[in-house]
Design a protein around this motif. Structure first.
Motif, short mmCIF file in Angstrom:
data_model
loop_
_atom_site.label_atom_id
_atom_site.label_comp_id
_atom_site.label_asym_id
_atom_site.label_seq_id
_atom_site.Cartn_x
_atom_site.Cartn_y
_atom_site.Cartn_z
N ARG A 1 -7.52 24.17 -23.42
CA ARG A 1 -8.02 25.02 -24.48
C ARG A 1 -7.50 26.52 -24.33
O ARG A 1 -7.99 27.29 -25.14
CB ARG A 1 -9.55 24.92 -24.48
CG ARG A 1 -10.17 23.73 -24.83
CD ARG A 1 -11.68 23.77 -25.01
NE ARG A 1 -12.17 22.36 -25.19
CZ ARG A 1 -13.38 22.22 -25.47
NH1 ARG A 1 -14.38 23.03 -24.88
NH2 ARG A 1 -13.71 20.87 -25.41
N GLY A 2 -6.86 26.89 -23.59
CA GLY A 2 -5.95 28.15 -23.51
C GLY A 2 -5.99 29.00 -22.27
O GLY A 2 -5.48 29.99 -22.21
N ALA A 3 -6.96 28.60 -21.41
CA ALA A 3 -7.07 29.41 -19.99
C ALA A 3 -5.79 29.35 -19.42
O ALA A 3 -5.02 28.37 -19.38
CB ALA A 3 -8.23 28.81 -19.16
N VAL A 4 -5.35 30.55 -18.65
CA VAL A 4 -4.11 30.58 -18.00
C VAL A 4 -4.20 30.34 -16.43
O VAL A 4 -5.13 30.85 -15.74
CB VAL A 4 -3.41 31.90 -18.06
CG1 VAL A 4 -2.01 31.94 -17.44
CG2 VAL A 4 -3.05 32.03 -19.78
N PRO A 5 -3.72 29.16 -15.88
CA PRO A 5 -3.94 28.84 -14.44
C PRO A 5 -2.84 29.95 -13.61
O PRO A 5 -1.94 29.74 -13.68
CB PRO A 5 -3.56 27.55 -14.16
CG PRO A 5 -2.65 27.20 -15.14
CD PRO A 5 -3.10 28.16 -16.41
#
Length: 527
Positions: free
Chosen positions: A374-378
């Motif tokens: 959903r758009g979080a950046v690892p």
């Protein structure tokens, strides 16, 4: 003439790890059978009430999160049996509350001496039952013993013009600190003149708690220890008219139900609940200090009510923050807490081992995957090789989750607004002080928070607007005990505050009309 290429020098394989001799679950269990045969029988633990150990209860199968080894499960009672145990505790309470203080002090001291004698066994049980590394398991036991000794030394002044409650204190606590939170509270409550009831946590710690209570009951302390589901036992342990006070440590959903019940009954209560503890970075440059503290924040895989899973970072400092944060996270060591390369080696000094069970590890892994979708950046994902690879050959590792750091968890994700209770950090970037405060107050109350800023005036101005009970200036805050007050704001706490004198005041009656300081329905009163 052609150059001669030397053959590569073989790198010796790391020696295979094995359990340190004498630390297997079977070793720990056999020691329990020898030390407290009244409380451990065959392959099961017993329930305790009316000063007697009872075989009643349906023992469920259980496995350790460490490596999947079968261990003793909690012997779950039904509601009517728990009600019998509560009535028996009231009888004990009526006798114990008239026991002279000097005798109570002597018996509690004798119990502490017994706990000290069996300290290593208690810690080994914690390793197997809830996955604590040895360093943290021994610290949990030591903190309980040392903390209660402090109360024994100071209890006389604390009880001036005070009396025990009309009925016993009922304790329902989470699994992560069986000794330094639950046993510590139980012994202080008994020292103050109350009989004490405790429910073993559903997820682990039953053998450790059983051994601790067996040692204490031998010294004449009025303790009751029962197992069962919270839903089935709540009528007895929360709503029974015999109960003088309810002490709860755990999640917000269960805490909210208990808060409603005790408010309706007008019952004394201490309800500590989770909150999203945050660490803010604003006009900050002491990055070496941050790098030094990051590994400590991962103790026990952040399975602590005072863990810091959220960093709120000034956008203009994000590159410097990452340069300080990532090397520290990469240094973390994760693995089997009892595995050694050589039998003579000490137990490993790990930052954390498994989570409480495989289901929790999967839940968090699924939340991380969903947040990324959903758009979080690892920003960082650890694995066995990056975390030291400290595992037995062929070991079940389903309860392990290596450190994960995500930038910008989406608002739809639980990682945005709730405490993960595991080694998952999230970072939110902000541009203004207003955004900083809003992000740090995302969970409507927390137990602790920290703000790292170079300017003391900025800290003094912003800290009072952070909705956490304790706020540190560039340093983590902890639960604390002895002289240190502890409580919470918003949905993280309800009822009496504790710590030092207030822990005793919370479970005793004072002058007529007194209400212990804390968060009670209808008002907020600070001491």
């Amino acid at each position: 003439m052609a150059a001669t290429i030397a053959p590569p020098v073989p790198v010796p394989a790391a020696p295979a790890l094995a359990l340190k001799p004498g630390t297997a679950w079977s070793d720990a269990w056999n020691r329990c059978l020898a030390v407290a045969p009244e409380a451990f029988q065959g392959d099961r633990v017993l329930n305790l009430w009316a000063g007697t150990w009872h075989r009643e209860g349906r023992a469920l199968p259980a496995t350790t999160p460490v490596d999947g080894t079968p261990i003793a499960g909690a012997p779950r009672l039904d509601g009517p049996t728990a009600a019998r145990a509560v009535r028996a505790a009231l009888d004990e309470h009526r006798a114990w509350r008239h026991t002279p203080l000097d005798e109570r002090k002597a018996r509690v001291t004798a119990a502490l001496d017994a706990l000290t004698e069996h300290r290593d066994l208690l810690a080994l049980l914690l390793v197997w039952e809830i996955g604590k590394p040895w360093r943290l398991a021994t610290a949990d036991v030591d903190r309980a013993i040392d903390g209660v000794r402090w109360y024994v030394e100071n209890i006389d002044r604390m009880l001036v013009d005070r009396a025990p409650l009309p009925g016993p204190v009922s304790n329902i606590a989470s699994w992560n600190y069986p000794m330094s939170v639950l046993v510590h509270a139980m012994l202080v409550q008994a020292l103050a003149g109350n009989a004490v009831i405790a429910k073993t946590p559903t997820d682990g710690g039953v053998a450790c708690l059983t051994l601790a209570c067996a040692l204490a009951v031998r010294e004449g302390l009025p303790l009751t220890l029962v197992s069962g589901s919270g839903g089935e036992l709540s009528e007895a342990l929360v709503r029974s008219p015999e109960i003088g006070c309810v002490s709860f440590v755990g999640g917000r959903d269960t805490g909210a139900r208990i808060a409603t019940a005790v408010a309706d009954l007008g019952k004394r209560h201490i309800l500590e609940q989770e909150g999203l503890n945050t660490w803010g970075i604003w006009n900050h440059t002491d990055w070496d200090a941050l790098t030094a503290v990051i590994p400590k924040l991962f103790d026990y895989g952040k399975q602590r009510c005072t863990a810091y899973p959220r960093f709120v970072v000034q956008r203009s400092s994000f590159d410097a923050f990452l340069a300080a944060y990532l090397p520290a996270v990469r240094s973390l060591r994760v693995g089997h807490p009892l595995a050694v390369a050589d039998p003579s080696d000490p137990l490993p000094d790990l930052d954390f081992g498994p989570l409480i069970n495989a289901a929790k590890a999967k839940e968090l892994a699924d939340q991380v995957a969903e947040a990324v979708d959903r758009g979080a950046v690892p920003l960082y994902r650890g694995d066995a090789s990056s975390s030291g690879g400290h595992f037995l050959p062929g070991q079940d590792t389903s309860a392990y989750l290596h450190p994960v750091t995500l930038l910008g968890p989406p608002p739809s994700s639980p990682l945005h607004h709730a405490e993960p209770f595991g080694p998952v950090d999230t970072i939110v970037l902000v541009d203004t002080e207003a955004e900083l405060l809003a992000a740090m107050n995302a969970s409507n109350g927390a137990l602790v928070a920290t703000l790292s800023t170079d300017d003391p005036a900025t800290y003094q101005r912003l800290a009072p607007q952070i909705r956490a009970f304790k706020t540190g200036h560039g340093k983590p805050r902890s639960r604390g005990d002895r002289e240190e007050l502890f409580g919470g704001f918003g949905a993280s706490w309800s009822g009496a505050f504790v710590g030092g004198d207030l822990l005793v005041r919370a479970v005793t009656d004072g002058p007529e009309g007194e209400r212990p300081p804390g968060n009670f329905p209808g008002h907020h009163l600070m001491p």
